[in-house]
Design a protein around this motif. Structure first.
Motif, PDB file in Angstrom:
ATOM      1  N   TYR A 184      64.387   2.387 127.734  1.00 56.23           N
ATOM      2  CA  TYR A 184      65.526   2.696 126.937  1.00 56.23           C
ATOM      3  C   TYR A 184      66.293   3.529 127.743  1.00 56.23           C
ATOM      4  O   TYR A 184      67.114   4.535 128.070  1.00 56.23           O
ATOM      5  N   SER A 185      67.216   2.241 128.469  1.00 57.73           N
ATOM      6  CA  SER A 185      68.596   2.988 129.305  1.00 57.73           C
ATOM      7  C   SER A 185      69.772   2.151 128.654  1.00 57.73           C
ATOM      8  O   SER A 185      69.753   0.760 128.621  1.00 57.73           O
TER       9      SER A 185
ATOM     10  N   ALA B 272      70.167  -4.307 128.332  1.00 60.14           N
ATOM     11  CA  ALA B 272      69.915  -4.604 126.775  1.00 60.14           C
ATOM     12  C   ALA B 272      68.990  -4.762 125.731  1.00 60.14           C
ATOM     13  O   ALA B 272      69.476  -5.066 125.114  1.00 60.14           O
ATOM     14  N   PHE B 273      67.504  -4.134 125.942  1.00 59.23           N
ATOM     15  CA  PHE B 273      66.498  -3.766 125.098  1.00 59.23           C
ATOM     16  C   PHE B 273      67.210  -2.880 124.428  1.00 59.23           C
ATOM     17  O   PHE B 273      66.890  -3.063 123.180  1.00 59.23           O
ATOM     18  N   VAL B 274      67.473  -2.356 124.506  1.00 57.00           N
ATOM     19  CA  VAL B 274      67.795  -0.889 123.715  1.00 57.00           C
ATOM     20  C   VAL B 274      68.999  -1.491 123.098  1.00 57.00           C
ATOM     21  O   VAL B 274      69.145  -1.440 121.411  1.00 57.00           O
ATOM     22  N   TYR B 275      69.990  -2.059 122.999  1.00 57.48           N
ATOM     23  CA  TYR B 275      70.869  -2.581 122.423  1.00 57.48           C
ATOM     24  C   TYR B 275      70.080  -4.053 121.274  1.00 57.48           C
ATOM     25  O   TYR B 275      71.167  -4.104 119.794  1.00 57.48           O
ATOM     26  N   ILE B 276      70.263  -4.689 121.930  1.00 58.25           N
ATOM     27  CA  ILE B 276      68.929  -5.472 121.274  1.00 58.25           C
ATOM     28  C   ILE B 276      67.845  -5.402 119.914  1.00 58.25           C
ATOM     29  O   ILE B 276      68.072  -5.846 118.901  1.00 58.25           O
ATOM     30  N   SER B 277      67.380  -3.330 120.363  1.00 58.16           N
ATOM     31  CA  SER B 277      66.757  -3.035 119.577  1.00 58.16           C
ATOM     32  C   SER B 277      67.447  -2.754 118.409  1.00 58.16           C
ATOM     33  O   SER B 277      66.909  -2.509 117.418  1.00 58.16           O
ATOM     34  N   LEU B 278      68.659  -2.006 118.888  1.00 61.89           N
ATOM     35  CA  LEU B 278      69.324  -1.517 117.085  1.00 61.89           C
ATOM     36  C   LEU B 278      70.317  -2.188 116.857  1.00 61.89           C
ATOM     37  O   LEU B 278      70.213  -2.148 115.355  1.00 61.89           O
TER      38      LEU B 278
ATOM     39  N   VAL C 276      55.908  -9.751 110.063  1.00 61.93           N
ATOM     40  CA  VAL C 276      56.953  -9.471 110.316  1.00 61.93           C
ATOM     41  C   VAL C 276      57.329  -8.122 110.355  1.00 61.93           C
ATOM     42  O   VAL C 276      58.235  -7.748 112.087  1.00 61.93           O
ATOM     43  N   PHE C 277      58.070  -7.591 109.779  1.00 62.20           N
ATOM     44  CA  PHE C 277      57.909  -5.981 110.372  1.00 62.20           C
ATOM     45  C   PHE C 277      57.540  -4.848 111.050  1.00 62.20           C
ATOM     46  O   PHE C 277      57.606  -4.352 111.846  1.00 62.20           O
ATOM     47  N   PHE C 278      56.085  -4.824 110.339  1.00 65.12           N
ATOM     48  CA  PHE C 278      55.319  -3.778 111.325  1.00 65.12           C
ATOM     49  C   PHE C 278      54.850  -4.725 112.684  1.00 65.12           C
ATOM     50  O   PHE C 278      54.552  -4.046 113.969  1.00 65.12           O
TER      51      PHE C 278
ATOM     52  N   SER D 296      56.346  -2.675 118.841  1.00 58.34           N
ATOM     53  CA  SER D 296      56.723  -2.946 119.669  1.00 58.34           C
ATOM     54  C   SER D 296      57.445  -1.938 120.542  1.00 58.34           C
ATOM     55  O   SER D 296      57.584  -1.679 121.614  1.00 58.34           O
ATOM     56  N   LEU D 297      58.113  -1.145 119.639  1.00 56.03           N
ATOM     57  CA  LEU D 297      59.179  -0.625 119.616  1.00 56.03           C
ATOM     58  C   LEU D 297      58.214   0.775 119.761  1.00 56.03           C
ATOM     59  O   LEU D 297      58.783   1.403 120.588  1.00 56.03           O
ATOM     60  N   LEU D 298      57.267   1.522 118.846  1.00 52.90           N
ATOM     61  CA  LEU D 298      55.981   1.602 119.116  1.00 52.90           C
ATOM     62  C   LEU D 298      55.537   2.201 120.975  1.00 52.90           C
ATOM     63  O   LEU D 298      55.239   3.129 121.957  1.00 52.90           O
ATOM     64  N   ILE D 299      55.401   1.184 121.223  1.00 53.48           N
ATOM     65  CA  ILE D 299      54.298   0.871 122.917  1.00 53.48           C
ATOM     66  C   ILE D 299      56.049   1.178 123.546  1.00 53.48           C
ATOM     67  O   ILE D 299      55.424   1.992 125.056  1.00 53.48           O
TER      68      ILE D 299
END
Length: 284
Positions: free
Chosen positions: A99-100, A104-110, A150-152, A157-160
Motif C-alpha cells: 500500500y504505497s 500501482a497495486f493500491v490504485y487498482i485495488s481502489l 468472486v467477491f470473497f 486477497s486484500l486481507l492478505i
C-alpha cells in the motif's frame, strides 16, 4: 501473475453470465415476456442504504439498463485493470500487497473495489424488483455462491495484503514475500473451492430445468458456442454507453431543497458565494 490475471478475467465472466442468467430466469418465469415491459409493471424499487440519497431508477427500461450497466461496467473495468496489473507486474511497478503511492497495486485495488461494490448493488436491486419471478429458481443460494467465489476471494486477497503491510506475513529463508502471499492466496482458494463446489451443486442444480421429458441431447461443441456467445456480448458492449448513462448517480429530488439551503448558507463564508457576490456589488 498469469494465473491471477486469468482468474480475474474469469471472475468478470462469471458476474456477466450470472446477471444474464437472472434475466433469462425472470423472462422464463413470466411466460416469455421481455424484461423491460415486465419491469414497467412492477412497483417502484427505491434506493437503499447507504445510497438512499440517490434518485430512484424509473421502473422499466431505465431500471434494467442501470442494473445491466453496473454489471457491464464491472466486467470491462475488471478486464482493463487485470491487463494493467499484468503489465505493471512485468515492469516491477505493481507491488502486490504494498500500500504505497509508488506502486500501482493500491490504485487498482481502489478502482476494483468501487466497481465491485456498485455491481453488487445493481444485482441486489434487480433481485428486489424480480423477487416473485426468481422465487422458483432459489436465487439466494445462487447469489451467495457467486458472491463468495468472486467477491470473497477479492476481499481475502486484500486481507492478505494488509497482513503483509502489518508485518504479520513475512518472507521465509527460501521464499520471497511475493511468492509467499501468492502461494497463500492460491492455496486458500483451492481449499475453499472444494466447499464452493458442493454449494454450487445444490444452488445450481440441473433439476430446476428438468421437466422429465429428457429433451434433445446437444453436443458439447454447441453448448460451448452458446456459452461464449460473441453476438450477445457485442450487443451489450454497444449498449454500454447508454446503460452507464442510465445508471449515472443522481441526487434524490427530495434532497435538492436541503442541498440548496446548505449551499446558500455556505455563501457568506466566502466572496464567491451568492450572498458574497451581492455584497461585493453593493460595495462597488
Amino acid at each position: 501473475i498469469y494465473l491471477t490475471t486469468f482468474r480475474s478475467l474469469y471472475e468478470a465472466y462469471v458476474i456477466y453470465s450470472f446477471f444474464h442468467y437472472l434475466v433469462e430466469a425472470v423472462e422464463f418465469s413470466a411466460g416469455g415476456q421481455e424484461i423491460e415491459p415486465l419491469l414497467e409493471s412492477k412497483p417502484q424499487v427505491s434506493q437503499f442504504f447507504p445510497l438512499c440519497f440517490l434518485a430512484d431508477w424509473t421502473m422499466g427500461s431505465q431500471f434494467y439498463r442501470a442494473c445491466k450497466g453496473g454489471v457491464m461496467l464491472y466486467v470491462l473495468v475488471h478486464i482493463f485493470t487485470s491487463v494493467l496489473a499484468f503489465g505493471f507486474a512485468h515492469s516491477g511497478m505493481y507491488g502486490e500487497g504494498t500500500y504505497s503511492a509508488d506502486h500501482a497495486f493500491v490504485y487498482i485495488s481502489l478502482v476494483n473495489n468501487f466497481v465491485q461494490m456498485w455491481a453488487m448493488y445493481c444485482l441486489v436491486q434487480f433481485y428486489r424488483a424480480c423477487t416473485q419471478e426468481l422465487a422458483a429458481f432459489n436465487p439466494v443460494p445462487k447469489f451467495l455462491c457467486v458472491k463468495a467465489v468472486v467477491f470473497f476471494a477479492w476481499w481475502q486477497s486484500l486481507l492478505i495484503a494488509l497482513l503483509v503491510s502489518g508485518g504479520v506475513i513475512t518472507s521465509t529463508s527460501h521464499l520471497p514475500l511475493d511468492h509467499v502471499t501468492t502461494g497463500l492466496q492460491q492455496f486458500l482458494i483451492c481449499f475453499e473451492m472444494f466447499f464452493a463446489a458442493l454449494a454450487h451443486q445444490y444452488a445450481f442444480s440441473y433439476r430446476e430445468f428438468d421437466d422429465g421429458s429428457g429433451g434433445e441431447q446437444q453436443s458439447c461443441i454447441h453448448l460451448v458456442r452458446v456459452l461464449f456467445d460473441y453476438d450477445e456480448l457485442k450487443q451489450n458492449l454497444q449498449e454500454l454507453p447508454g446503460d452507464v448513462r442510465e445508471s449515472r448517480p443522481e441526487l434524490n429530488p427530495e434532497l435538492e431543497p436541503l442541498m440548496s439551503r446548505m449551499c446558500c448558507r455556505a455563501g457568506p463564508a466566502g466572496p464567491t458565494g451568492p450572498r458574497g457576490d451581492e455584497s461585493i456589488s453593493k460595495t462597488q
